[in-house]
Motif scaffolding. Structure first.
Motif, PDB file in Angstrom:
ATOM      1  N   ILE A 258       0.882  -1.162   0.000  1.00  0.00           N
ATOM      2  CA  ILE A 258       0.000   0.000   0.000  1.00  0.00           C
ATOM      3  C   ILE A 258       0.917   1.208   0.000  1.00  0.00           C
ATOM      4  O   ILE A 258       1.941   1.212   0.690  1.00  0.00           O
ATOM      5  CB  ILE A 258      -0.850   0.032   1.297  1.00  0.00           C
ATOM      6  CG1 ILE A 258      -1.724  -1.219   1.411  1.00  0.00           C
ATOM      7  CG2 ILE A 258      -1.694   1.299   1.382  1.00  0.00           C
ATOM      8  CD1 ILE A 258      -2.317  -1.421   2.805  1.00  0.00           C
ATOM      9  N   LEU A 259       0.572   2.224  -0.775  1.00  0.00           N
ATOM     10  CA  LEU A 259       1.349   3.457  -0.727  1.00  0.00           C
ATOM     11  C   LEU A 259       0.351   4.611  -0.754  1.00  0.00           C
ATOM     12  O   LEU A 259      -0.457   4.718  -1.679  1.00  0.00           O
ATOM     13  CB  LEU A 259       2.321   3.515  -1.910  1.00  0.00           C
ATOM     14  CG  LEU A 259       3.250   4.721  -1.976  1.00  0.00           C
ATOM     15  CD1 LEU A 259       4.054   4.895  -0.692  1.00  0.00           C
ATOM     16  CD2 LEU A 259       4.211   4.582  -3.156  1.00  0.00           C
ATOM     17  N   TYR A 260       0.417   5.452   0.275  1.00  0.00           N
ATOM     18  CA  TYR A 260      -0.548   6.549   0.374  1.00  0.00           C
ATOM     19  C   TYR A 260      -0.148   7.680  -0.551  1.00  0.00           C
ATOM     20  O   TYR A 260       1.018   8.044  -0.635  1.00  0.00           O
ATOM     21  CB  TYR A 260      -0.649   7.032   1.828  1.00  0.00           C
ATOM     22  CG  TYR A 260      -1.401   6.013   2.650  1.00  0.00           C
ATOM     23  CD1 TYR A 260      -2.783   6.067   2.740  1.00  0.00           C
ATOM     24  CD2 TYR A 260      -0.739   4.947   3.252  1.00  0.00           C
ATOM     25  CE1 TYR A 260      -3.486   5.101   3.433  1.00  0.00           C
ATOM     26  CE2 TYR A 260      -1.427   3.968   3.947  1.00  0.00           C
ATOM     27  CZ  TYR A 260      -2.807   4.056   4.033  1.00  0.00           C
ATOM     28  OH  TYR A 260      -3.508   3.094   4.700  1.00  0.00           O
ATOM     29  N   THR A 261      -1.131   8.215  -1.248  1.00  0.00           N
ATOM     30  CA  THR A 261      -0.842   9.343  -2.122  1.00  0.00           C
ATOM     31  C   THR A 261      -1.975  10.347  -2.063  1.00  0.00           C
ATOM     32  O   THR A 261      -3.115  10.000  -1.746  1.00  0.00           O
ATOM     33  CB  THR A 261      -0.578   8.893  -3.566  1.00  0.00           C
ATOM     34  OG1 THR A 261      -0.002   9.979  -4.290  1.00  0.00           O
ATOM     35  CG2 THR A 261      -1.839   8.451  -4.276  1.00  0.00           C
ATOM     36  N   GLY A 270      -4.886   5.050   0.143  1.00  0.00           N
ATOM     37  CA  GLY A 270      -3.954   3.924   0.142  1.00  0.00           C
ATOM     38  C   GLY A 270      -4.019   3.204  -1.199  1.00  0.00           C
ATOM     39  O   GLY A 270      -4.895   2.386  -1.438  1.00  0.00           O
ATOM     40  N   VAL A 271      -3.072   3.531  -2.068  1.00  0.00           N
ATOM     41  CA  VAL A 271      -3.025   2.883  -3.386  1.00  0.00           C
ATOM     42  C   VAL A 271      -2.532   1.453  -3.196  1.00  0.00           C
ATOM     43  O   VAL A 271      -1.481   1.238  -2.590  1.00  0.00           O
ATOM     44  CB  VAL A 271      -2.070   3.675  -4.307  1.00  0.00           C
ATOM     45  CG1 VAL A 271      -1.736   2.895  -5.566  1.00  0.00           C
ATOM     46  CG2 VAL A 271      -2.669   5.031  -4.644  1.00  0.00           C
ATOM     47  N   LEU A 272      -3.307   0.481  -3.681  1.00  0.00           N
ATOM     48  CA  LEU A 272      -2.921  -0.914  -3.476  1.00  0.00           C
ATOM     49  C   LEU A 272      -2.387  -1.545  -4.759  1.00  0.00           C
ATOM     50  O   LEU A 272      -3.053  -1.526  -5.791  1.00  0.00           O
ATOM     51  CB  LEU A 272      -4.115  -1.739  -2.985  1.00  0.00           C
ATOM     52  CG  LEU A 272      -3.700  -3.183  -2.653  1.00  0.00           C
ATOM     53  CD1 LEU A 272      -3.290  -3.307  -1.193  1.00  0.00           C
ATOM     54  CD2 LEU A 272      -4.786  -4.184  -2.975  1.00  0.00           C
ATOM     55  N   HIS A 273      -1.183  -2.084  -4.645  1.00  0.00           N
ATOM     56  CA  HIS A 273      -0.597  -2.841  -5.751  1.00  0.00           C
ATOM     57  C   HIS A 273      -0.510  -4.317  -5.372  1.00  0.00           C
ATOM     58  O   HIS A 273      -0.333  -4.652  -4.195  1.00  0.00           O
ATOM     59  CB  HIS A 273       0.790  -2.301  -6.098  1.00  0.00           C
ATOM     60  CG  HIS A 273       0.728  -1.015  -6.875  1.00  0.00           C
ATOM     61  ND1 HIS A 273       0.388  -0.979  -8.207  1.00  0.00           N
ATOM     62  CD2 HIS A 273       0.932   0.276  -6.505  1.00  0.00           C
ATOM     63  CE1 HIS A 273       0.392   0.285  -8.630  1.00  0.00           C
ATOM     64  NE2 HIS A 273       0.720   1.070  -7.613  1.00  0.00           N
ATOM     65  N   THR A 274      -0.630  -5.166  -6.392  1.00  0.00           N
ATOM     66  CA  THR A 274      -0.583  -6.603  -6.119  1.00  0.00           C
ATOM     67  C   THR A 274       0.691  -7.219  -6.701  1.00  0.00           C
ATOM     68  O   THR A 274       1.538  -6.514  -7.262  1.00  0.00           O
ATOM     69  CB  THR A 274      -1.846  -7.300  -6.644  1.00  0.00           C
ATOM     70  OG1 THR A 274      -1.961  -7.056  -8.045  1.00  0.00           O
ATOM     71  CG2 THR A 274      -3.087  -6.774  -5.932  1.00  0.00           C
ATOM     72  N   THR A 275       0.817  -8.520  -6.548  1.00  0.00           N
ATOM     73  CA  THR A 275       2.105  -9.193  -6.671  1.00  0.00           C
ATOM     74  C   THR A 275       2.617  -9.430  -8.103  1.00  0.00           C
ATOM     75  O   THR A 275       3.673  -8.926  -8.481  1.00  0.00           O
ATOM     76  CB  THR A 275       2.001 -10.534  -5.906  1.00  0.00           C
ATOM     77  OG1 THR A 275       1.643 -10.225  -4.549  1.00  0.00           O
ATOM     78  CG2 THR A 275       3.295 -11.299  -5.925  1.00  0.00           C
ATOM     79  N   GLN A 412       2.689   7.480 -12.499  1.00  0.00           N
ATOM     80  CA  GLN A 412       2.075   7.887 -11.230  1.00  0.00           C
ATOM     81  C   GLN A 412       2.141   6.756 -10.209  1.00  0.00           C
ATOM     82  O   GLN A 412       2.312   5.591 -10.577  1.00  0.00           O
ATOM     83  CB  GLN A 412       0.591   8.195 -11.458  1.00  0.00           C
ATOM     84  CG  GLN A 412       0.295   9.067 -12.639  1.00  0.00           C
ATOM     85  CD  GLN A 412      -1.193   9.270 -12.841  1.00  0.00           C
ATOM     86  OE1 GLN A 412      -1.923   8.324 -13.121  1.00  0.00           O
ATOM     87  NE2 GLN A 412      -1.654  10.508 -12.696  1.00  0.00           N
ATOM     88  N   THR A 413       1.921   7.107  -8.945  1.00  0.00           N
ATOM     89  CA  THR A 413       1.834   6.094  -7.892  1.00  0.00           C
ATOM     90  C   THR A 413       0.840   5.005  -8.317  1.00  0.00           C
ATOM     91  O   THR A 413       1.073   3.815  -8.142  1.00  0.00           O
ATOM     92  CB  THR A 413       1.348   6.746  -6.580  1.00  0.00           C
ATOM     93  OG1 THR A 413       2.227   7.828  -6.258  1.00  0.00           O
ATOM     94  CG2 THR A 413       1.326   5.754  -5.436  1.00  0.00           C
ATOM     95  N   GLU A 414      -0.253   5.460  -8.891  1.00  0.00           N
ATOM     96  CA  GLU A 414      -1.334   4.552  -9.284  1.00  0.00           C
ATOM     97  C   GLU A 414      -0.932   3.612 -10.408  1.00  0.00           C
ATOM     98  O   GLU A 414      -1.498   2.526 -10.545  1.00  0.00           O
ATOM     99  CB  GLU A 414      -2.545   5.368  -9.752  1.00  0.00           C
ATOM    100  CG  GLU A 414      -3.228   6.195  -8.676  1.00  0.00           C
ATOM    101  CD  GLU A 414      -2.625   7.590  -8.507  1.00  0.00           C
ATOM    102  OE1 GLU A 414      -1.456   7.804  -8.903  1.00  0.00           O
ATOM    103  OE2 GLU A 414      -3.324   8.471  -7.971  1.00  0.00           O
ATOM    104  N   VAL A 474      -8.320   1.191  -3.950  1.00  0.00           N
ATOM    105  CA  VAL A 474      -7.906   2.007  -2.817  1.00  0.00           C
ATOM    106  C   VAL A 474      -8.102   1.117  -1.598  1.00  0.00           C
ATOM    107  O   VAL A 474      -9.197   0.557  -1.409  1.00  0.00           O
ATOM    108  CB  VAL A 474      -8.759   3.283  -2.700  1.00  0.00           C
ATOM    109  CG1 VAL A 474      -8.487   4.000  -1.371  1.00  0.00           C
ATOM    110  CG2 VAL A 474      -8.486   4.219  -3.872  1.00  0.00           C
ATOM    111  N   TYR A 475      -7.071   0.963  -0.794  1.00  0.00           N
ATOM    112  CA  TYR A 475      -7.145   0.023   0.318  1.00  0.00           C
ATOM    113  C   TYR A 475      -8.384   0.312   1.171  1.00  0.00           C
ATOM    114  O   TYR A 475      -8.558   1.429   1.669  1.00  0.00           O
ATOM    115  CB  TYR A 475      -5.877   0.094   1.175  1.00  0.00           C
ATOM    116  CG  TYR A 475      -5.859  -0.960   2.255  1.00  0.00           C
ATOM    117  CD1 TYR A 475      -5.564  -2.287   1.938  1.00  0.00           C
ATOM    118  CD2 TYR A 475      -6.168  -0.647   3.571  1.00  0.00           C
ATOM    119  CE1 TYR A 475      -5.574  -3.273   2.908  1.00  0.00           C
ATOM    120  CE2 TYR A 475      -6.172  -1.626   4.551  1.00  0.00           C
ATOM    121  CZ  TYR A 475      -5.877  -2.934   4.210  1.00  0.00           C
ATOM    122  OH  TYR A 475      -5.888  -3.906   5.172  1.00  0.00           O
ATOM    123  N   GLY A 476      -9.225  -0.693   1.283  1.00  0.00           N
ATOM    124  CA  GLY A 476     -10.401  -0.577   2.135  1.00  0.00           C
ATOM    125  C   GLY A 476     -11.523   0.284   1.580  1.00  0.00           C
ATOM    126  O   GLY A 476     -12.497   0.553   2.282  1.00  0.00           O
TER     127      GLY A 476
END
Ligand code: 6R9
Length: 646
Positions: A258-261, A270-275, A412-414, A474-476
């Motif tokens: 998760i990386l907040y932006t 909370g931007v969520l990236h997966t594996t 971007q973060t996203e 977005v996380y959650g």
């Protein structure tokens, strides 16, 4: 400055680059016509525990979901470390350059393996399980990379918070993702100055009762307060566990980090990236955009607290078995030659930095650059904000001695990885343009009504279809994900950026079209700064906009209305700047505060930011339509008392 120069691909570069013009055209076409086939093949760059049979499952419309390689399983740390051990165990994985030029350290892949396995065992020993969130609040030291990779080894989700954020910002991010474990250090070191990370973490954790442990790296040796039972020394814990930790088998779509932006509204998301998709994309873009070749030394000057540090200091380079340089310090310490000295010291081949750093070093003239050799350099990169042609040309001519192509990478973060950038063997460069899309990326320019614009045009930048590295949610708050990115222009990913496409199909990013400002390449939501300001007891109302700033790209301009009876003094101005620093962090400090007896509002009470932006930019001749203002007199006052931002 308008600059029409064109820097064509040089034949000698095209001859040895991973991708030449013919390959770019062919691969790009395949990537958009047959994404399954294209990415199915590219996915093989990773080691999979169980291979995938399904490549892409995406919907940008009604039921928004993005899945790549979904039935495959893998482990990120195994891909970034273990699989390199047989062939490059003794090669340097991380080259650490300290803030103090006397401090540097090379960590081999073998050593990295041991550190990551031990740290993974430390996490397990202290109760961290697969799927748990771990917050990392560290300076730019190798332990930051160990911590990221240790999380991935056991399937924990990391959330890194940039060391420049305040205790309050850290607390919000810990609470938002319900993180029970925090990793920090006694202090950070930047330009010879100490940053009280542990003390900040203590304050944050005081408001985050879910935190069970704080693991502390002894870095400067500075004094820290200690909460027995909760706080753990990194070096002690590392000795207490075994160096053997088998990697956890993860699904491709299991969360990685998760990386907040900052966005245009509300609190950071909370931007969520997966594996799987993220790592395929980070690895591929690192190899192709930087034309990375085996054995090269690669240096990205970002901080791991930002997405650039995630994808292009840690995951992309290590997945490719590269030597990645990690720099703790700043470009101007001990002196303004530092970047170039580090390049010579470590024979850096690929150098990736931000326009704001280039602009600030450009002010110092050519001398500090020219006294170094930089002969090892082959490729230069830029990221974080639009690069102005003056800075581009200086970077090219002075830093690169007119020898090294520049990749101006827009993302971007996203997006998880680079979406628009030159490929040095395939796409000639125009200073200030990020040029053309990477494989699988389909940019579309739309007008404010969502009409797709063809050919040479200008408008809002959207992306028509998914690529493996993009965020999943977005996380959650999946609804916020859909609202933010897929509702403005239905069925398309909206970037928040404006852009121009020229007659050659080159993209020129013109900056954010939403209420996000880009200060020295750092994203800041105007709403965040406003809510910090109005939290001050003397402030009644505040409106924040960006304005053109020579060094930072954009500066923060705040219009502040005080409570009745409060006096606008120079002292109060300073107090408010300090207040925002404390509430959010130094990157959010307003550059200019204008006392505003009133703010321009519509009759329904909406602040007209368009007008405030024009006044801040000193463009009040072109205010546009002010007929909907409740009280036009307010504008005259603001213009008369505008802060000098020249
Ligand atoms: C990677 C990163 C994203 C925003 C983005 C845009 C701006 C980044 C750029 C650029 C023009 C470039 N941006 N790179 N603008 N040219 N090469 O910076 O992520 O911190 O999320 O910022 O930065 O406005 O939308 P992030």
């Amino acid at each position: 400055m308008t600059d029409n120069s064109f820097f064509p691909v040089r034949p000698e570069i095209a001859a040895t680059a991973h991708v030449n013009a013919e390959a770019y055209a062919r691969m790009y076409e395949q990537s958009v016509k047959d994404p399954e086939g294209f990415w199915g093949e590219q996915g093989k760059r990773l080691d999979w525990i169980k291979p995938y049979s399904k490549v892409k499952d995406v919907n940008f419309n009604d039921d928004v979901h993005i899945r790549w390689f979904q039935d495959g399983t893998l482990n990120v740390s195994a891909n970034c470390i273990d699989r390199h051990l047989a062939t490059r165990g003794d090669q340097t994985a991380i080259l650490f350059e300290g803030d103090d030029p006397g401090v540097s350290k090379a960590i081999t892949y073998k050593e990295l393996h041991e550190k990551v396995c031990r740290l993974a065992n430390v996490l397990k020993k202290n109760g961290v399980k697969k799927g748990d969130r771990v917050t990392i609040y560290l300076p730019m030291i190798p332990e930051a990379a160990y911590a990221m990779l240790a999380c991935t080894r056991i399937g924990a989700i990391h959330s890194i918070v940039f060391g420049g954020f305040s205790p309050d910002s850290l607390k919000d991010r810990i609470v938002d993702c319900d993180s029970h474990f925090v990793i920090t250090s006694d202090e950070g070191l930047r330009g010879g100055r100490k940053v009280a990370l542990k003390a900040n973490a203590d304050k944050a954790v005081a408001g985050a009762p879910m935190v069970k442990h704080v693991l502390v790296v002894k870095h400067t040796g500075g004094d820290v307060a200690w909460t027995a039972g909760r706080d753990l020394w990194f070096h002690e814990e590392m000795e207490s566990v075994s160096a053997d930790c088998p990697p956890e088998e993860m699904s491709a779509e299991d969360p990685l980090f998760i990386l907040y932006t900052s966005g245009s509204t509300g609190k950071p998301k909370g931007v969520l990236h997966t594996t799987g998709g993220y790592l395929v994309y980070a690895s591929m873009t690192h190899q192709y955009v930087f034309d990375y070749k085996d054995g090269e030394v690669y240096w990205c000057t970002a901080d791991v607290g930002w997405v650039t540090g995630h994808s292009y200091i840690v995951y992309g380079p290590l997945a490719n078995g590269a030597t990645t340089l990690m720099f703790e310090g700043v470009p101007t310490y001990p002196d303004v030659s530092r970047f170039w000295q580090v390049i010579d010291k470590h024979k850096v081949n690929i150098f990736y930095t931000a326009p704001t750093a280039i602009r600030s070093l450009m002010r110092e003239g050519e001398g500090p650059v020219k006294k170094t050799s930089r002969a090892s350099l082959r490729v230069l990169g830029s990221v974080g904000e639009p690069i102005n042609p003056e800075a581009w040309l200086w970077y090219y001519n002075v830093v690169g001695d007119a020898r090294c192509p520049i990749v101006d990478t827009w993302w971007q973060t996203e997006t998880g990885g680079i979406l628009i950038s030159p490929l040095i063997g395939a796409i000639g460069q125009k200073p200030g343009s990020a040029t053309k899309p990477f494989f699988g990326v389909q940019p579309v320019v739309v007008d404010n009504e969502g009409q797709v614009l063809e050919g040479e045009t200008e408008g809002n930048l959207c992306i028509a279809d998914a690529w493996p590295g993009m965020m999943r949610t977005v996380y959650g708050d999946h609804e916020r994900f859909i609202q933010t990115y897929f509702s403005t222009f239905a069925g398309k990913y909206f970037t928040g950026d404006g852009c121009r496409r020229d007659a050659d199909g080159y993209y020129w990013i013109t900056g954010r079209v939403d209420d996000v400002i880009n200060v020295s390449g750092h994203r800041m939501g105007t709403a965040e700064v406003e809510s910090a300001l109005v939290a001050h007891p003397k402030v009644a109302e505040a409106a924040v906009v960006g304005y053109p700033h020579d060094l930072k790209g954009q500066g923060i301009y705040a219009y502040v209305t005080l409570n009745a009876g409060e006096n606008p003094t120079e002292e109060l101005r300073k107090e408010l700047v300090a207040w925002v620093r404390k509430e959010i962090g130094p990157i959010a400090s307003p550059d200019l505060i204008q006392w505003a007896p009133g703010l321009p509002k519509t009759r329904s009470g909406k602040i007209m930011r368009r007008i405030l932006r024009k006044i801040a930019a000193n463009e009040h001749d072109s205010l546009g339509d002010t007929s909907t203002l409740a009280d036009p007199g307010v504008v005259t006052d603001l213009i008369d008392n505008r802060m000098n931002n020249a």
